[in-house]
Design a protein around this motif. Structure first.
Motif, mmCIF file in Angstrom:
data_model
loop_
_atom_site.group_PDB
_atom_site.id
_atom_site.type_symbol
_atom_site.label_atom_id
_atom_site.label_comp_id
_atom_site.label_asym_id
_atom_site.label_seq_id
_atom_site.Cartn_x
_atom_site.Cartn_y
_atom_site.Cartn_z
ATOM 1 N N GLU A 124 70.584 31.626 45.669
ATOM 2 C CA GLU A 124 69.410 32.485 45.596
ATOM 3 C C GLU A 124 69.099 32.802 44.135
ATOM 4 O OE1 GLU A 124 70.319 35.902 47.954
ATOM 5 O OE2 GLU A 124 69.551 34.990 49.800
ATOM 6 N N VAL A 125 67.810 32.909 43.835
ATOM 7 C CA VAL A 125 67.371 33.065 42.454
ATOM 8 C C VAL A 125 67.275 34.548 42.094
ATOM 9 C CG1 VAL A 125 65.566 32.543 40.784
ATOM 10 C CG2 VAL A 125 66.090 30.912 42.602
ATOM 11 N N HIS A 126 67.980 34.947 41.018
ATOM 12 C CA HIS A 126 67.919 36.302 40.484
ATOM 13 C C HIS A 126 67.604 36.207 38.996
ATOM 14 C CE1 HIS A 126 69.679 38.166 44.114
ATOM 15 N NE2 HIS A 126 70.401 37.053 44.188
ATOM 16 N N SER A 127 66.719 37.056 38.510
ATOM 17 C CA SER A 127 66.329 37.032 37.110
ATOM 18 C C SER A 127 67.530 37.285 36.208
ATOM 19 C CB SER A 127 65.261 38.103 36.845
ATOM 20 O OG SER A 127 64.849 38.076 35.493
ATOM 21 N N GLY A 128 67.719 36.405 35.222
ATOM 22 C CA GLY A 128 68.807 36.555 34.264
ATOM 23 C C GLY A 128 70.158 36.066 34.744
ATOM 24 N N VAL A 129 70.234 35.539 35.971
ATOM 25 C CA VAL A 129 71.503 35.043 36.516
ATOM 26 C C VAL A 129 71.499 33.513 36.505
ATOM 27 C CG1 VAL A 129 73.023 34.990 38.525
ATOM 28 C CG2 VAL A 129 71.737 37.071 37.987
ATOM 29 N N GLU A 130 72.524 32.920 35.910
ATOM 30 C CA GLU A 130 72.582 31.456 35.784
ATOM 31 C C GLU A 130 72.577 30.788 37.157
ATOM 32 O OE1 GLU A 130 75.206 27.958 33.576
ATOM 33 O OE2 GLU A 130 75.760 30.059 33.363
ATOM 34 N N ASN A 131 71.872 29.667 37.255
ATOM 35 C CA ASN A 131 71.716 28.961 38.515
ATOM 36 C C ASN A 131 71.629 27.467 38.226
ATOM 37 O OD1 ASN A 131 71.095 28.345 41.247
ATOM 38 N ND2 ASN A 131 69.962 30.254 41.465
ATOM 39 N N THR A 132 71.497 26.674 39.277
ATOM 40 C CA THR A 132 71.344 25.224 39.132
ATOM 41 C C THR A 132 70.200 24.759 40.011
ATOM 42 O OG1 THR A 132 73.709 24.907 38.696
ATOM 43 C CG2 THR A 132 72.446 22.972 39.378
ATOM 44 N N ILE A 133 69.298 23.987 39.425
ATOM 45 C CA ILE A 133 68.183 23.410 40.181
ATOM 46 C C ILE A 133 68.421 21.911 40.318
ATOM 47 C CG2 ILE A 133 66.766 23.108 38.120
ATOM 48 C CD1 ILE A 133 64.313 23.666 39.856
ATOM 49 N N ILE A 134 68.130 21.376 41.499
ATOM 50 C CA ILE A 134 68.393 19.973 41.806
ATOM 51 C C ILE A 134 67.085 19.241 42.078
ATOM 52 C CG2 ILE A 134 69.519 18.369 43.414
ATOM 53 C CD1 ILE A 134 71.596 20.538 43.931
ATOM 54 N N CYS A 135 66.923 18.086 41.459
ATOM 55 C CA CYS A 135 65.785 17.206 41.718
ATOM 56 C C CYS A 135 66.303 16.035 42.559
ATOM 57 C CB CYS A 135 65.185 16.706 40.403
ATOM 58 S SG CYS A 135 63.749 15.616 40.621
ATOM 59 N N SER A 180 71.162 23.053 34.803
ATOM 60 C CA SER A 180 71.683 24.416 34.757
ATOM 61 C C SER A 180 70.714 25.271 33.947
ATOM 62 C CB SER A 180 73.074 24.435 34.111
ATOM 63 O OG SER A 180 73.988 23.663 34.861
ATOM 64 N N PHE A 181 70.344 26.436 34.475
ATOM 65 C CA PHE A 181 69.342 27.257 33.804
ATOM 66 C C PHE A 181 69.536 28.729 34.174
ATOM 67 C CE2 PHE A 181 67.814 26.922 38.004
ATOM 68 C CZ PHE A 181 66.841 27.892 38.216
ATOM 69 N N THR A 182 68.919 29.593 33.366
ATOM 70 C CA THR A 182 68.893 31.030 33.628
ATOM 71 C C THR A 182 67.436 31.431 33.787
ATOM 72 O OG1 THR A 182 70.894 31.373 32.303
ATOM 73 C CG2 THR A 182 69.544 33.314 32.793
ATOM 74 N N PRO A 183 66.977 31.706 35.003
ATOM 75 C CA PRO A 183 65.543 31.897 35.256
ATOM 76 C C PRO A 183 65.013 33.253 34.776
ATOM 77 C CG PRO A 183 66.802 32.267 37.252
ATOM 78 C CD PRO A 183 67.791 31.804 36.215
ATOM 79 N N GLU A 209 61.211 32.254 42.613
ATOM 80 C CA GLU A 209 60.859 33.358 43.500
ATOM 81 C C GLU A 209 62.094 34.232 43.608
ATOM 82 O OE1 GLU A 209 59.495 31.933 47.218
ATOM 83 O OE2 GLU A 209 57.781 30.850 46.390
ATOM 84 N N PHE A 210 62.040 35.389 42.974
ATOM 85 C CA PHE A 210 63.240 36.204 42.830
ATOM 86 C C PHE A 210 63.566 36.968 44.096
ATOM 87 C CE2 PHE A 210 61.746 35.692 38.437
ATOM 88 C CZ PHE A 210 62.866 35.062 37.930
ATOM 89 N N HIS A 211 64.847 36.966 44.419
ATOM 90 C CA HIS A 211 65.319 37.606 45.652
ATOM 91 C C HIS A 211 65.118 39.118 45.610
ATOM 92 C CE1 HIS A 211 67.689 38.188 49.238
ATOM 93 N NE2 HIS A 211 68.494 39.021 48.599
ATOM 94 N N HIS A 212 65.235 39.736 44.413
ATOM 95 C CA HIS A 212 65.164 41.193 44.340
ATOM 96 C C HIS A 212 63.791 41.704 44.732
ATOM 97 C CE1 HIS A 212 62.627 41.537 40.731
ATOM 98 N NE2 HIS A 212 63.272 40.487 40.274
#
Length: 246
Positions: A124-135, A180-183, A209-212
């Motif tokens: 889940e996407v949270h602002s400022g939290v590192e995540n990984t996006i896959i193509c 790897s990115f920080t949205p 689209e942020f979960h919060h």
């Protein structure tokens, strides 16, 4: 049951041996061996479409990718079978077939553009939290694509990785690239794919689209509902008191 299949195109030969267990619960064991005109080769084993091992020809070894609970046992079996040398012999056969059919035919090689291409995150996407996006890209042939990433229109190379090419059952291939990115709320990412069968590169955009945001909306509705129930309860108490006085 056993069958032998050769995909005979001028640029590639893909040999597939499949064994289906004759039991009440049927399972399929498939061994893929492929050689390509650009010099690359693939050899891997799948059990019910799950990869068990693949041959790393650069490192001259067999890599077990099955479940961790059985990796040790499978590794012992693979070492005893000397599968790397066997894979090299199979590759030599496929390369000879490539040269033969290339010399015997002038037919244009079949090429298929990617049928599927989409982006998704691993969490889940949270602002400022590192995540990984896959193509994820699938359904293309031959296995030769270029993947490019951008962030807000600017090329991105840091934090990018790519998988090997994996075969589909229809002899096409699938592949994925990760970033790897920080949205943040203003970011827009894109994945662009180039393939010989595409007249122009294909691009897919992704915005976070942020979960919060949904969480805050849930809190708003919960508070509103609580206040509404409190108002109803107060109204009922006042009504009862009015009846008592009368």
């Amino acid at each position: 049951m056993m069958f032998f299949f050769i995909k005979s195109f001028a640029a590639t030969h893909l040999m597939i041996w499949s064994f289906v267990a004759s039991s009440q619960d049927k399972h399929e064991l498939s061994y893929f061996v492929g050689s390509f005109r650009n010099g690359s080769s693939e050899a891997l084993l799948e059990f019910d479409s799950d990869e068990v091992f693949y041959v790393d020809f650069e490192r001259k070894t067999v890599v077990c990718t099955g479940p961790s609970s059985i990796k040790g046992k499978i590794s012992e079996i693979l070492q005893s079978l000397n599968l790397y040398n066997s894979a090299r012999k199979n590759i030599a056969v496929t390369m000879a077939l490539v040269e033969y059919f290339t010399a015997q035919t002038e037919e244009q090689e079949k090429i298929d553009p990617p049928e599927e291409m989409f982006l998704y995150t691993t969490a889940e996407v949270h602002s400022g939290v590192e995540n990984t996006i896959i193509c994820f890209v699938s359904g293309f042939y031959p296995p030769a694509i270029k993947v490019r990433w951008t962030k807000n229109g600017n090329p991105v190379s840091e934090g990018v990785s790519r998988s090997r090419y994996y075969p589909n059952k229809d002899q096409s291939f699938y592949h994925f690239s990760t970033l790897s990115f920080t949205p943040s709320e203003t970011d827009v990412y894109s994945c662009t794919v180039e393939h010989p069968a595409l007249e122009s590169p294909r691009t897919v955009l992704w915005e976070p689209e942020f979960h919060h945001q949904h969480h805050n909306l849930d809190i708003f509705f919960a508070v509103s509902l609580g206040l509404g129930l409190l108002g109803v309860a107060t109204g009922i108490c006042l009504f009862i008191k009015a009846l008592e006085r009368s």
